[in-house]
Write a protein that holds these residues in place. Structure first.
Motif, PDB file in Angstrom:
ATOM      1  N   GLY A   1     -40.400  50.578  37.875  1.00  0.00           N
ATOM      2  CA  GLY A   1     -40.815  49.317  38.287  1.00  0.00           C
ATOM      3  C   GLY A   1     -40.777  49.251  39.607  1.00  0.00           C
TER       4      GLY A   1
ATOM      5  N   SER B   1     -43.082  49.341  34.016  1.00  0.00           N
ATOM      6  CA  SER B   1     -41.756  48.797  33.572  1.00  0.00           C
ATOM      7  C   SER B   1     -41.775  48.332  32.152  1.00  0.00           C
ATOM      8  CB  SER B   1     -41.217  47.607  34.412  1.00  0.00           C
ATOM      9  OG  SER B   1     -42.009  46.787  34.564  1.00  0.00           O
ATOM     10  N   THR B   2     -42.835  47.608  31.852  1.00  0.00           N
ATOM     11  CA  THR B   2     -43.074  47.100  30.158  1.00  0.00           C
ATOM     12  C   THR B   2     -43.264  48.156  29.232  1.00  0.00           C
ATOM     13  OG1 THR B   2     -44.183  44.958  31.123  1.00  0.00           O
ATOM     14  CG2 THR B   2     -44.356  45.625  28.864  1.00  0.00           C
TER      15      THR B   2
ATOM     16  N   SER C   1     -37.174  51.722  32.964  1.00  0.00           N
ATOM     17  CA  SER C   1     -38.010  50.416  33.438  1.00  0.00           C
ATOM     18  C   SER C   1     -37.702  49.696  34.859  1.00  0.00           C
ATOM     19  CB  SER C   1     -37.784  49.452  32.338  1.00  0.00           C
ATOM     20  OG  SER C   1     -38.624  48.218  32.726  1.00  0.00           O
ATOM     21  N   VAL C   2     -36.396  49.542  35.100  1.00  0.00           N
ATOM     22  CA  VAL C   2     -35.809  48.949  36.372  1.00  0.00           C
ATOM     23  C   VAL C   2     -36.250  49.922  37.609  1.00  0.00           C
ATOM     24  CG1 VAL C   2     -34.003  48.084  37.263  1.00  0.00           C
ATOM     25  CG2 VAL C   2     -34.068  47.470  35.152  1.00  0.00           C
TER      26      VAL C   2
ATOM     27  N   SER D   1     -39.194  44.830  38.703  1.00  0.00           N
ATOM     28  CA  SER D   1     -38.126  45.636  38.377  1.00  0.00           C
ATOM     29  C   SER D   1     -37.301  44.937  37.466  1.00  0.00           C
ATOM     30  CB  SER D   1     -37.396  45.830  39.727  1.00  0.00           C
ATOM     31  OG  SER D   1     -35.990  46.592  39.531  1.00  0.00           O
TER      32      SER D   1
ATOM     33  N   THR E   1     -33.916  50.882  29.796  1.00  0.00           N
ATOM     34  CA  THR E   1     -33.913  49.829  30.655  1.00  0.00           C
ATOM     35  C   THR E   1     -33.942  50.300  32.184  1.00  0.00           C
ATOM     36  OG1 THR E   1     -33.050  48.323  29.119  1.00  0.00           O
ATOM     37  CG2 THR E   1     -32.731  47.620  31.379  1.00  0.00           C
TER      38      THR E   1
END
Length: 481
Positions: free
Chosen positions: A426, A457-458, A422-423, A400, A419
């Motif tokens: 993830g 997430s990347t 992603s957070v 995360s 973001t």
């Protein structure tokens, strides 16, 4: 061992409580309670960091795991690389931010109440699950030392760490961590000296363990599939630069330079801590493996067979200290997450509600008490799935927060929406993958849950940041770049 165990454990717990009472006198503001007035130098901070991440589960499971599967000594590179990421990307800027929590970084860096609130929930959920496992491990250790029931042991240990954290905040956490660090290392040293007399040094251990478990000393160990080994390394690289109890202590450094200088010292100490686990794993395989019914029992059996009652009690006190040193840090961060991130920053301040510093300290203390009680109930009555999820709690945090921390502190173009995807993505992917792994889904077991989580997430934060506008003010960016 009950009598020596009661004596040593009683002295240790009394010391922890005394530190909590003394440090409580210095808790006037949120800066005092959450970051100890940002007063610490590199050595004190490094010791506290090592104590908080070298937990009881690491020692118990680490020795059994090593005894079963081999030395895999290059695993230490994972810890070193994780610490290197903190030095290069995180330490200076996190301390310069002057925050209190990891969600504090998300909220400030991306101008986002959603990211702050979601990040706080992730920390609290993961920390609570992890606390359940650590509290239960601590209970088993105290039970072995004192002869109390498991329930009594859990309640005794938990009562002490809840009290000193609620009383003394981070100042109590740091100074109890230092005392716990001394206990851990003293217990390891005593056991190492005794085992050295029985099987000799590292070369003798390696020779003897190869005779009973061929391949044990190789880089890949015994019985590792290539993908499982790669997953293992990735897990610990990610875990060690996103450990909440690790990176949030950098906020308590005197200044950004101290925060950076702390990391190499902590890395050296953590490697010094983990390296003997390899030796103990080999010793367990040589000396007591025929008595071991479960890998987690290898270390306690080794201690009891190698040391007399007083020495074993002292070594087990080191294990109890290791378990407690992680629980107190997670408990403290849970209190800050509710009081600071959710109540103050997400609810009150945006709606112009003003409260005193003392109010937020009280809320933090009440939260610490509440989360501690949940952890105790969970440790007493937890289901098997919760215990298994403990092993994936760090992975959920890492998947995360990892890319958001590294890219957010090194790349101005990172998008707020990217973001968020992603957070959230993830965390969700890692959590779902963890549950599927626990329930035995064949294809899910091929890789550790952190792998799909960190990959998603990347990719999300990089690709979407190249496509979408940043939506972050120049004033905010200037704080970090």
């Amino acid at each position: 061992m009950a009598s020596p165990g009661i004596l040593i454990l009683g002295a240790y717990l009394a010391l922890m409580l005394l530190i909590g009472i003394i440090t409580s006198r210095y808790q006037k503001t949120t800066d005092d309670f959450w970051v100890a007035g940002r007063r610490f130098g590199p050595v004190v901070l490094a010791v506290a960091i090592v104590a908080s991440i070298a937990h009881g589960g690491t020692m118990l499971s680490g020795v059994g795991f090593t005894a079963l599967l081999g030395a895999i000594t290059v695993n230490n590179l994972s810890f070193a690389l994780g610490f290197l990421i903190v030095v290069v990307f995180l330490a200076r800027k996190l301390r310069a931010l002057g925050g209190y929590t990891l969600p504090d970084y998300l909220g400030e860096r991306f101008d986002s109440r959603f990211l702050r609130g979601f990040g706080a929930l992730v920390v609290i959920i993961s920390a609570t699950v992890y606390l359940i496992g650590q509290t239960r491990a601590m209970g088993f250790i105290i039970q072995g030392m004192t002869g109390l029931t498991l329930e009594q042991s859990i309640l005794l240990g938990a009562t002490i760490f809840i009290l000193y954290v609620a009383l003394g905040g981070l100042l109590a956490v740091v100074w109890t961590n230092i005392a716990q660090f001394i206990m851990m290392y003293a217990g390891l040293a005593l056991l190492y000296i005794t085992l050295y007399g029985k099987i000799g040094g590292w070369a003798a251990m390696a020779t003897k363990v190869e005779q009973v478990a061929p391949g044990w000393t190789s880089i890949t160990g015994v019985g590792w599939a290539p993908m499982a080994l790669i997953s293992w390394y990735v897990v610990w690289i990610v875990a060690y630069f996103t450990r909440v109890e690790f990176v949030t202590k950098l906020y308590a450094a005197r200044d950004p330079k101290v925060a950076r200088y702390t990391i190499p010292i902590a890395c050296a100490l953590i490697l010094l801590f983990f390296t003997p686990i390899i030796y103990f794993g080999g010793a367990a395989r040589i000396l007591v493996w025929s008595q071991v019914t479960s890998p987690d029992k290898a270390f306690p059996i080794l201690i009891n067979s190698a040391l007399g009652p007083m020495g074993a009690a002292f070594a087990f006190a080191g294990l109890a200290a290791a378990a407690m040193s992680t629980t107190d840090s997670l408990l403290h961060q849970s209190g800050a997450g509710i009081a600071h991130d959710i109540i103050r920053k997400c609810l009150f301040e945006p709606n112009k509600v003003k409260k005193s510093e003392e109010f937020y300290v009280r809320v933090s203390r009440v939260t610490i008490l509440g989360v501690g009680i949940i952890a105790v109930i969970g440790a007493l009555y937890t289901s098997e799935i919760i215990l298994k999820l403990v092993s994936y709690a760090v992975a959920m945090l890492g998947a995360s927060f990892g890319p958001a921390m590294v890219f957010g502190l090194s790349w101005k173009r990172v998008s707020k929406i990217a973001t968020g995807v992603s957070v959230v993505g993830g965390f969700v992917i890692t959590a779902i993958w963890s549950i599927m792994t626990i329930y035995g889904v064949t294809w899910a077991k091929i890789v550790h849950p952190v792998i799909p989580g960190i990959i998603f997430s990347t990719i999300a934060i990089v690709v979407l940041s190249l496509i979408l506008p940043t939506n972050i003010s120049e004033k905010t960016l200037n704080r970090f770049f």
